[in-house]
Design a protein around this motif. Structure first.
Motif, PDB file in Angstrom:
ATOM      1  N   PHE A 112      36.671   3.114 -25.097  1.00  0.00           N
ATOM      2  CA  PHE A 112      36.649   1.658 -25.101  1.00  0.00           C
ATOM      3  C   PHE A 112      37.678   1.178 -24.088  1.00  0.00           C
ATOM      4  O   PHE A 112      38.872   1.182 -24.340  1.00  0.00           O
ATOM      5  N   ILE A 114      39.478  -1.427 -22.729  1.00  0.00           N
ATOM      6  CA  ILE A 114      39.926  -2.825 -22.819  1.00  0.00           C
ATOM      7  C   ILE A 114      40.633  -3.189 -21.518  1.00  0.00           C
ATOM      8  O   ILE A 114      40.987  -4.331 -21.284  1.00  0.00           O
ATOM      9  N   VAL A 173      42.517   2.357 -26.276  1.00  0.00           N
ATOM     10  CA  VAL A 173      42.507   0.928 -26.597  1.00  0.00           C
ATOM     11  C   VAL A 173      43.918   0.361 -26.494  1.00  0.00           C
ATOM     12  O   VAL A 173      44.155  -0.660 -25.849  1.00  0.00           O
ATOM     13  N   VAL A 386      34.317   5.954 -30.479  1.00  0.00           N
ATOM     14  CA  VAL A 386      35.553   5.203 -30.283  1.00  0.00           C
ATOM     15  C   VAL A 386      36.251   5.006 -31.619  1.00  0.00           C
ATOM     16  O   VAL A 386      37.438   5.271 -31.773  1.00  0.00           O
TER      17      VAL A 386
END
Lengths: 396, 361
Positions: A112, A114, A173, A386
């Motif tokens: 993931f 971000i 993340v 994730v």
């Protein structure tokens, strides 16, 4: 360790869109439903807002607002306005395509990202700094230098969370969230220090001269970078579904343990994928700078990073889906200005709509109940990977 | 003494360290500088408590930033509207007025309401919790920006009142060590002082009460918790929603105790620093408190350096370090700690994983 990764259920996640509009619609039912519901939610908000702006309930205000948004995005009968609007939509979509891919490719590897925000910012400042340094070089070489610098800077910003996850298990993340802010402060340092250009009333990087992307077809702002961005779509599609590397990325995304038993190296794939994600976002940043803004100031910020998350999820992490989602949100951004001028509805409604789209994608039960969609559409299954890796004791 | 000081400061490397220690001691004993630390730390502490409440029961919350932003906005709006309906003079203690209390209440309710959404998405829908947090952050930025343009900009006179800080009597402040501690910890407004109490209570409850044991069990091994009769779903819901109270208070602090007005993106990443404090503090209230204080102290130090830069070689060193470095420090420290370079920090084992009850057949 304790993260007993369950065997992936259902068919393998090669959700390829085998031809035909019907197949596309079957895949796109939930995302389309989410968009429709989000606009319905927006209508309610606009009705409530009409009490403030017009001091009475104006039931037609949503139509006026969305109409103005469509017109601003180029969906109109007036040819001149249509061309202008469509160009704006394309220009706004460019960074979202690359940013969406930067998040979407990560999903495919069970990551993931971000951090598209920070990677974009690093690409932007590297592009601006390099562009200013090579401003007097011949155009094509200067442009190439700025783009390569931006892509490499973004790639480096993606490499860090990649290597940290592969080597230490630090979850991407958290590390990418932190790197986003580090990038923003780093820009502040660079622009007020090493990259500071003399002779301006505020801190900014220097003129990029020949490194500016050419504007095409006699339009106001349709620069070459938009096409570079869209060209990434088939390239990434090919990488993911036609190359060995892509197969390994998708296998690691579906189940890292299975991939390891099959002789792949999930750690290596993680590092590579995060670097590639960063490269794409960094390229977007560099394109945005040498295509449109031409410099970076000390407080340079963007919404592209977080928009990209929405774009990637709405597009179900598929390059074509990402392109369509980017066009949708690019159009909304392009049309929001006209909407605010005509109806006094603040442009921030685009962010609200985005969040609500994301909400309905996440809570797809609502969409399926409202539109009576029986079958759960293909999802970004790698999200499960994730979630599994966030808790303690998971290393690649 | 002065001679010794001079002699030590003259030695290379050690001299610089000696000067730095001297500067830090001077800053820490300067009441105007050290008195600011808790002021900077309060939103970080309260945000971190929200994060701990969530993550200890197995729900990741990266939406603290958005929760704080919404609470700050609506708390400000609530207090501002209430003040227009019933204007009131600042009360005798902490300058408390009914509009300000209404503002705090609204902020807390908003924090809880957003948490209900997060809980529903994370626990019932079993959506990815990172996505849920992202939704909250994007929505908060959008909604507060939207309503700011719609309501706040046309009404510039709205709000403005803030809680007052407690002024300890001069006699107390002059007591050697005690006065210094009182100035640092208690010469603040009501929300800042509350944050200290919250930390102590949460630390005790989390490790010494039945609620704490259940919370940790649910966060580490939900299936095992369920088999001994703990309702995993209910524990998670309760913790996430109660955690919203602290995010709400953090938001209320920003508009009703610290700034007195609302500007766009007011939280400016404090929710993410709070998340960092949770990780650096290894998911314990006292640890997160210490991390928040450390981050806030760097902030205070940055300001101290800006106002009165150290002299001599130390001054040269500090001039080389850019101001942005201090801003980035919390984030850099978090990455280092998370990567296990200096003492590893590991989240609760079931953090981020939706819990699916096995069907009772």
């Amino acid at each position: 360790m304790s993260s007993a990764a369950p065997v992936p259920t259902g068919p393998p996640t090669t959700t390829r869109w085998r031809g035909g509009l019907g197949a596309f619609l079957a895949t796109a039912k939930v995302p389309l439903g989410a968009v429709v519901l989000a606009f319905a939610f927006g209508s309610v908000l606009i009705w409530l807002s009409s009490l403030v702006t017009n001091h009475q309930l104006d039931l037609t205000l949503p139509l006026k607002a969305y109409g103005a948004m469509l017109e601003g995005a180029g969906i109109t009968l007036d040819p001149a306005a249509a061309v202008n609007g469509l160009v704006n939509t394309l220009v706004q979509s460019g960074p979202l395509v690359l940013g969406g891919l930067a998040v979407g490719v990560g999903f495919k590897a069970g990551l993931f990202n971000i951090g598209a925000q920070g990677q974009f910012l690093m690409g932007a400042v590297a592009g601006a700094g390099t562009g200013a340094a090579v401003a007097s070089w011949p155009g094509p070489i200067a442009i190439l230098a700025a783009l390569v610098a931006g892509a490499l800077a973004g790639g480096a910003w993606g490499f860090i969370p990649g290597i940290l996850k592969a080597r230490t298990g630090a979850h991407e993340v958290v590390t990418t969230i932190m790197l986003n802010t580090i990038a923003a402060t780093f820009i502040g340092y660079l622009v007020s220090g090493p990259l500071l250009a003399p002779g301006f009333s505020f801190d900014r990087t220097g003129d990029i001269g020949n490194a500016a992307l050419p504007i095409l077809f006699g339009t106001r702002n349709l620069h070459l970078g938009v096409f570079v961005a869209f060209a990434a779509v088939p390239l990434i599609w090919w990488l993911l579904w036609r190359s060995t590397l892509g197969f390994e990325i998708r296998t690691v995304g579906a189940n890292p343990d299975a991939a390891r038993y099959a002789g792949m190296r999930p750690g290596l794939i993680t590092v590579f994928t995060m670097s590639l994600c960063g490269l794409l976002a960094g390229l977007a940043g560099a394109i945005e700078i040498i295509g449109i803004t031409h410099f970076v100031n000390a407080s340079y910020g963007t919404s592209v990073g977080f928009d990209s998350i929405t774009v990637a999820l709405l597009g179900q992490a598929h390059p074509v889906g990402i392109m369509l989602a980017a066009l949708l949100f690019g159009g909304m951004r392009a049309g929001s200005g006209l909407m605010q001028i005509r109806t006094q509805i603040p442009v921030e409604i685009v962010d609200i709509l985005q969040a609500v789209v994301l909400l309905f994608i996440a809570a797809d039960v609502i969409v399926r109940r409202v539109f009576r969609i029986r079958r759960a559409g293909p999802k970004v299954d790698e999200i499960e990977t994730v979630s599994r890796s966030y808790g303690a004791g998971t290393t690649l | 003494m002065d001679a010794l000081n001079q002699a030590l400061a003259g030695i290379p490397v050690i001299g610089i360290v000696w000067q730095a220690v001297g500067y830090l001691v001077a800053a820490a004993t300067n009441p105007t500088i050290s008195g600011q630390v808790l002021f900077f730390a309060t939103p970080l502490i309260l945000g971190a408590m929200c994060g701990i409440m969530n993550e200890r029961s197995g729900v990741v919350n990266i939406g603290i930033e958005g929760m704080m932003l919404m609470a700050a906005f609506f708390g400000f709006l609530g207090a501002g509207i209430a003040a227009q309906i019933m204007p009131s003079d600042p009360g005798p203690i902490f300058g408390i007025t009914i509009p300000l209390l209404i503002g705090v209440l609204v902020a807390i309710l908003i924090g809880m309401a957003v948490s209900v959404l997060h809980a529903w998405l994370a626990i019932t829908i079993r959506a990815n919790q990172i996505i849920s947090g992202t939704i909250i952050n994007i929505f908060a930025g959008g909604l507060t920006g939207y309503l700011h343009a719609l309501i706040i900009t046309p009404n510039p006179g709205l709000g403005g009142a803030i809680f007052a800080s407690w002024q300890p009597p001069a006699d107390l402040l002059n007591v050697p060590v005690l006065g210094w501690a009182v100035n640092i910890l208690f010469a603040h407004g009501p929300i800042a002082i509350t944050s200290l109490i919250v930390v102590v209570i949460l630390q005790i409850l989390l490790f010494r009460s039945r609620w704490g044991l259940r919370t940790r069990a649910v966060g580490e091994h939900p299936k095992a918790a369920e088999t001994v009769g703990i309702n995993v779903i209910r524990v998670r819901y309760r913790n996430v929603i109660l955690g919203g109270i602290f995010a709400g208070l953090a938001g209320a602090f920003l508009t009703l105790e610290s700034q007195g007005h609302f500007q766009l993106q007011l939280t400016a990443g404090r929710g993410f620093i709070a998340l960092a404090a949770v990780i650096v503090g290894r998911w314990t209230p006292v640890g997160a408190f210490a991390a928040a204080i450390l981050f806030a102290a760097t902030d205070a130090l940055r300001i101290a350096i800006g106002i009165a830069p150290p002299t001599g070689e130390l001054g040269t060193v500090f001039q080389i370090i850019p101001a942005q470095f201090y801003q980035a420090l919390p984030y850099i420290v978090t990455i280092i700690v998370l990567a296990g370079v200096v003492g590893r920090s590991t989240p609760p084992a079931a953090d981020g994983q939706p819990y699916e009850r096995e069907s009772a057949t």
